[in-house]
Design a protein around this motif. Structure first.
Motif, mmCIF file in Angstrom:
data_model
loop_
_atom_site.group_PDB
_atom_site.id
_atom_site.type_symbol
_atom_site.label_atom_id
_atom_site.label_comp_id
_atom_site.label_asym_id
_atom_site.label_seq_id
_atom_site.Cartn_x
_atom_site.Cartn_y
_atom_site.Cartn_z
ATOM 1 N N GLU A 77 56.215 24.923 18.331
ATOM 2 C CA GLU A 77 57.646 24.960 18.005
ATOM 3 C C GLU A 77 58.330 23.649 18.367
ATOM 4 O OE1 GLU A 77 59.238 27.010 16.124
ATOM 5 O OE2 GLU A 77 57.367 28.104 15.950
ATOM 6 N N LEU A 78 57.976 23.106 19.535
ATOM 7 C CA LEU A 78 58.590 21.845 19.954
ATOM 8 C C LEU A 78 58.290 20.726 18.962
ATOM 9 C CD1 LEU A 78 58.177 21.654 23.821
ATOM 10 C CD2 LEU A 78 60.305 21.520 22.531
ATOM 11 N N SER A 79 57.093 20.752 18.364
ATOM 12 C CA SER A 79 56.758 19.704 17.401
ATOM 13 C C SER A 79 57.717 19.757 16.205
ATOM 14 C CB SER A 79 55.300 19.828 16.950
ATOM 15 O OG SER A 79 55.132 20.911 16.050
ATOM 16 N N HIS A 80 58.009 21.003 15.720
ATOM 17 C CA HIS A 80 59.007 21.145 14.650
ATOM 18 C C HIS A 80 60.332 20.542 15.092
ATOM 19 C CE1 HIS A 80 56.782 23.770 12.005
ATOM 20 N NE2 HIS A 80 56.668 24.734 12.887
ATOM 21 N N ALA A 119 58.198 20.947 8.459
ATOM 22 C CA ALA A 119 57.342 22.127 8.295
ATOM 23 C C ALA A 119 55.885 21.797 8.607
ATOM 24 C CB ALA A 119 57.465 22.666 6.871
ATOM 25 N N PHE A 120 55.425 20.663 8.121
ATOM 26 C CA PHE A 120 54.002 20.373 8.171
ATOM 27 C C PHE A 120 53.507 20.067 9.580
ATOM 28 C CE2 PHE A 120 50.095 18.337 6.484
ATOM 29 C CZ PHE A 120 49.716 19.398 5.687
ATOM 30 N N ILE A 121 54.381 19.529 10.414
ATOM 31 C CA ILE A 121 53.957 19.122 11.756
ATOM 32 C C ILE A 121 53.506 20.335 12.596
ATOM 33 C CG2 ILE A 121 56.260 19.263 12.792
ATOM 34 C CD1 ILE A 121 53.725 16.494 13.542
ATOM 35 N N GLY A 122 54.037 21.536 12.282
ATOM 36 C CA GLY A 122 53.710 22.727 13.078
ATOM 37 C C GLY A 122 52.228 23.084 13.040
ATOM 38 N N PRO A 123 51.709 23.434 11.851
ATOM 39 C CA PRO A 123 50.281 23.734 11.755
ATOM 40 C C PRO A 123 49.422 22.564 12.233
ATOM 41 C CG PRO A 123 51.387 24.349 9.729
ATOM 42 C CD PRO A 123 52.397 23.651 10.573
ATOM 43 N N ALA A 128 45.714 20.246 16.214
ATOM 44 C CA ALA A 128 45.497 19.212 17.229
ATOM 45 C C ALA A 128 45.187 19.847 18.583
ATOM 46 C CB ALA A 128 46.720 18.307 17.327
ATOM 47 N N LEU A 129 45.922 20.936 18.915
ATOM 48 C CA LEU A 129 45.666 21.639 20.171
ATOM 49 C C LEU A 129 44.245 22.204 20.191
ATOM 50 C CD1 LEU A 129 49.079 23.443 20.667
ATOM 51 C CD2 LEU A 129 47.996 21.909 22.314
ATOM 52 N N ALA A 130 43.818 22.764 19.054
ATOM 53 C CA ALA A 130 42.459 23.297 18.965
ATOM 54 C C ALA A 130 41.447 22.187 19.252
ATOM 55 C CB ALA A 130 42.215 23.902 17.581
ATOM 56 N N LEU A 131 41.716 21.003 18.708
ATOM 57 C CA LEU A 131 40.814 19.865 18.935
ATOM 58 C C LEU A 131 40.788 19.468 20.416
ATOM 59 C CD1 LEU A 131 41.273 17.379 15.944
ATOM 60 C CD2 LEU A 131 39.194 18.587 16.666
ATOM 61 N N ILE A 132 41.966 19.481 21.034
ATOM 62 C CA ILE A 132 42.037 19.126 22.460
ATOM 63 C C ILE A 132 41.228 20.110 23.295
ATOM 64 C CG2 ILE A 132 43.594 18.991 24.456
ATOM 65 C CD1 ILE A 132 45.720 17.879 22.477
ATOM 66 N N PHE A 133 41.387 21.424 23.019
ATOM 67 C CA PHE A 133 40.617 22.426 23.765
ATOM 68 C C PHE A 133 39.116 22.280 23.471
ATOM 69 C CE2 PHE A 133 44.771 24.828 23.811
ATOM 70 C CZ PHE A 133 44.957 24.708 25.179
ATOM 71 N N ARG A 134 38.799 21.884 22.247
ATOM 72 C CA ARG A 134 37.406 21.651 21.869
ATOM 73 C C ARG A 134 36.826 20.489 22.685
ATOM 74 N NH1 ARG A 134 32.944 22.440 20.774
ATOM 75 N NH2 ARG A 134 31.639 21.479 19.190
ATOM 76 N N GLY A 135 37.653 19.442 22.838
ATOM 77 C CA GLY A 135 37.235 18.297 23.647
ATOM 78 C C GLY A 135 36.993 18.699 25.096
ATOM 79 N N MET A 136 37.902 19.538 25.629
ATOM 80 C CA MET A 136 37.743 20.004 27.009
ATOM 81 C C MET A 136 36.452 20.808 27.156
ATOM 82 S SD MET A 136 41.706 21.063 27.736
ATOM 83 C CE MET A 136 41.497 21.847 29.310
ATOM 84 N N GLY A 163 47.463 28.039 13.276
ATOM 85 C CA GLY A 163 47.642 26.996 12.260
ATOM 86 C C GLY A 163 47.455 27.542 10.856
ATOM 87 N N ILE A 164 46.387 28.313 10.654
ATOM 88 C CA ILE A 164 46.107 28.856 9.315
ATOM 89 C C ILE A 164 47.166 29.886 8.916
ATOM 90 C CG2 ILE A 164 44.492 30.290 7.990
ATOM 91 C CD1 ILE A 164 42.214 28.867 9.461
ATOM 92 N N PHE A 165 47.513 30.786 9.857
ATOM 93 C CA PHE A 165 48.524 31.801 9.564
ATOM 94 C C PHE A 165 49.823 31.143 9.105
ATOM 95 C CE2 PHE A 165 52.036 34.595 11.006
ATOM 96 C CZ PHE A 165 51.734 35.714 10.264
ATOM 97 N N ASN A 166 50.201 30.053 9.791
ATOM 98 C CA ASN A 166 51.459 29.393 9.436
ATOM 99 C C ASN A 166 51.381 28.611 8.133
ATOM 100 O OD1 ASN A 166 53.860 29.638 11.304
ATOM 101 N ND2 ASN A 166 52.178 29.490 12.754
ATOM 102 N N LEU A 167 50.151 28.344 7.671
ATOM 103 C CA LEU A 167 50.014 27.630 6.396
ATOM 104 C C LEU A 167 50.149 28.563 5.193
ATOM 105 C CD1 LEU A 167 47.244 24.931 6.954
ATOM 106 C CD2 LEU A 167 49.668 24.596 6.464
ATOM 107 N N ILE A 168 50.168 29.880 5.435
ATOM 108 C CA ILE A 168 50.357 30.827 4.337
ATOM 109 C C ILE A 168 51.634 30.450 3.593
ATOM 110 C CG2 ILE A 168 50.921 33.233 3.790
ATOM 111 C CD1 ILE A 168 49.240 33.938 6.350
ATOM 112 N N PRO A 169 51.558 30.294 2.267
ATOM 113 C CA PRO A 169 52.699 29.718 1.544
ATOM 114 C C PRO A 169 53.838 30.699 1.287
ATOM 115 C CG PRO A 169 50.914 30.151 0.038
ATOM 116 C CD PRO A 169 50.413 30.526 1.390
ATOM 117 N N GLY A 170 54.199 31.517 2.275
ATOM 118 C CA GLY A 170 55.335 32.428 2.107
ATOM 119 C C GLY A 170 56.478 32.004 3.008
ATOM 120 N N PHE A 171 57.641 31.738 2.405
ATOM 121 C CA PHE A 171 58.820 31.381 3.191
ATOM 122 C C PHE A 171 59.195 32.576 4.059
ATOM 123 C CE2 PHE A 171 63.419 30.913 3.691
ATOM 124 C CZ PHE A 171 63.481 29.595 4.094
#
Ligand code: ZN
Length: 382
Positions: A77-80, A119-123, A128-136, A163-171
């Motif tokens: 949310e903060l990224s938005h 809008a796009f920065i959210g997903p 990015a968070l998933a990648l960070i946890f993957r790195g950890m 990320g995927i849920f939020n990419l669903i193209p429904g306003f």
């Protein structure tokens, strides 16, 4: 419709703290969801994927995982919000609730490009968070297998899922906003774009509910109910997102002076309160009046302000003692839009504003008047 918009502005919840001037609020529904997440992780998910640990270890892991999940949603949310702020849009509040969060924008993006970025920065930040946890996780791998690896696994997939849920193209999901921005870009009409995006959102919501129904028939009761629940929720926000825009747009194109009450009845400041009810409130049917002395506006008095005082007293106090004294809080210019008037009423917690041009009162505008205007417009358009 409009009342709903006003109601939502005053959403209740726990006000946590402020980041970059943004109030972070927890909706009450979050508590239930948080407890459910901790419980299902500690009693189901972790014991299943990493058996043989103590109950205490599972509960600690569940708590940490749920907390980091919560933090991930907040970062999403903060990224938005931060992108919006950089584009000049104020964000008074982020509300974290049942399926994630809502960043309360003080206004819509002014162009499709800005909307697209916000809008796009959210997903993107969830991935990015998933990648960070993957790195950890990669940093910890190779050592002893442990519960913390399972926690990290959970955080990787939950962030990918968000990320995927939020990419669903429904306003008004992020994906729906992306779609709306692209459509808006192509056609130049925000209203049409919102209409299309919100219809796709409703279609998707319906699909989820039907899938949920099937699942229940197949015996998966909890999973099915969950699908139906999410579907109902998405349907609701798709509908209200579109209506809110329509209301906002019809309020934006109209100036205060076109709708205000022009023949305002004013009250002298020395009037005792006991005369106020019969001689003004009951007689004229308004719930508030400006207080004026020799052509000069001193303040505004409304029935809500005097109700409590009149119950406990003999009514010898004067209007001047109980009125809201004149200040910028209750003034608006005749050229301001109705949208600005409504915004001010909500922000200041008042139901009426005095319309003033060069220190002279030219009229008054009320919340009831705004709602009546919307109603008449709606009747004329359908
Ligand atoms: Zn988002």
């Amino acid at each position: 419709m409009a009342a709903k918009m006003i109601e939502e502005e005053n959403r209740a919840g726990f006000h946590l703290f402020k980041i970059a001037g943004i109030q972070i609020t927890l909706d009450y529904s979050w508590l239930i969801v948080f407890a459910l997440v901790v419980w299902s992780l500690s009693a189901g998910y972790f014991p299943h994927y990493y058996p043989g640990q103590s109950n205490r270890a599972y509960w600690i892991a569940g708590f940490i995982a749920a907390f980091l999940f919560f933090l991930s949603i907040l970062i999403h949310e903060l990224s938005h919000s931060l992108v919006a702020i950089r584009s000049g849009i104020k964000i008074p509040e982020i509300i974290l609730f049942i399926f994630g969060g809502i960043s309360r924008l003080s206004e819509e993006a002014k162009d499709p490009k800005t909307e697209l970025k916000i809008a796009f920065i959210g997903p993107l930040s969830s991935f990015a968070l998933a990648l960070i946890f993957r790195g950890m996780k990669m940093g910890l791998e190779g050592r002893q297998p442990s519960l913390s690896l399972v926690v990290l696994d959970y955080l990787i997939w939950i962030n990918v899922a968000v990320g995927i849920f939020n990419l669903i193209p429904g306003f008004p999901l992020d994906g729906g906003r992306v779609l709306r921005a692209l459509w808006w870009w192509k056609t130049g009409s925000l209203t049409r774009a919102t209409h299309v995006a919100s219809n796709i959102g409703k279609g998707f919501a319906l699909t989820l509910m039907i899938l949920g129904g099937f699942q229940i028939f197949m015996g998966a009761l909890i999973g099915g109910l969950w699908f139906i629940f999410i579907g109902m929720f998405l349907r609701g926000i798709a509908e209200s997102g579109y209506q809110e825009l329509i209301i906002k747009q019809s309020l934006e194109g109209v100036q205060v002076q076109e709708v205000m009450i022009q023949e305002v009845i004013s009250i002298p400041p020395e009037l005792p309160l006991r005369h106020l009810i019969n001689e003004y409130f009951l007689r004229y049917g308004y719930r508030g009046f400006p207080v004026v002395q020799e052509g000069k506006v001193l303040g505004i008095v409304s029935i809500a302000d005097v109700k409590d005082i009149l119950e406990g007293e003999d009514g010898n106090r004067t209007v001047e003692e109980v009125m809201i004294p004149i200040s910028n809080r209750i003034l608006i210019a005749p050229e301001a839009s109705l949208a600005e008037a409504l915004k001010k009423m909500v922000q200041e917690g008042v139901s009426r504003l005095l319309v003033v041009r060069e220190d002279k009162m030219v009229g008054m505008i009320t919340k009831t008047g705004l709602l009546r205007f919307l109603e008449i417009r709606h009747i004329l358009e359908t």
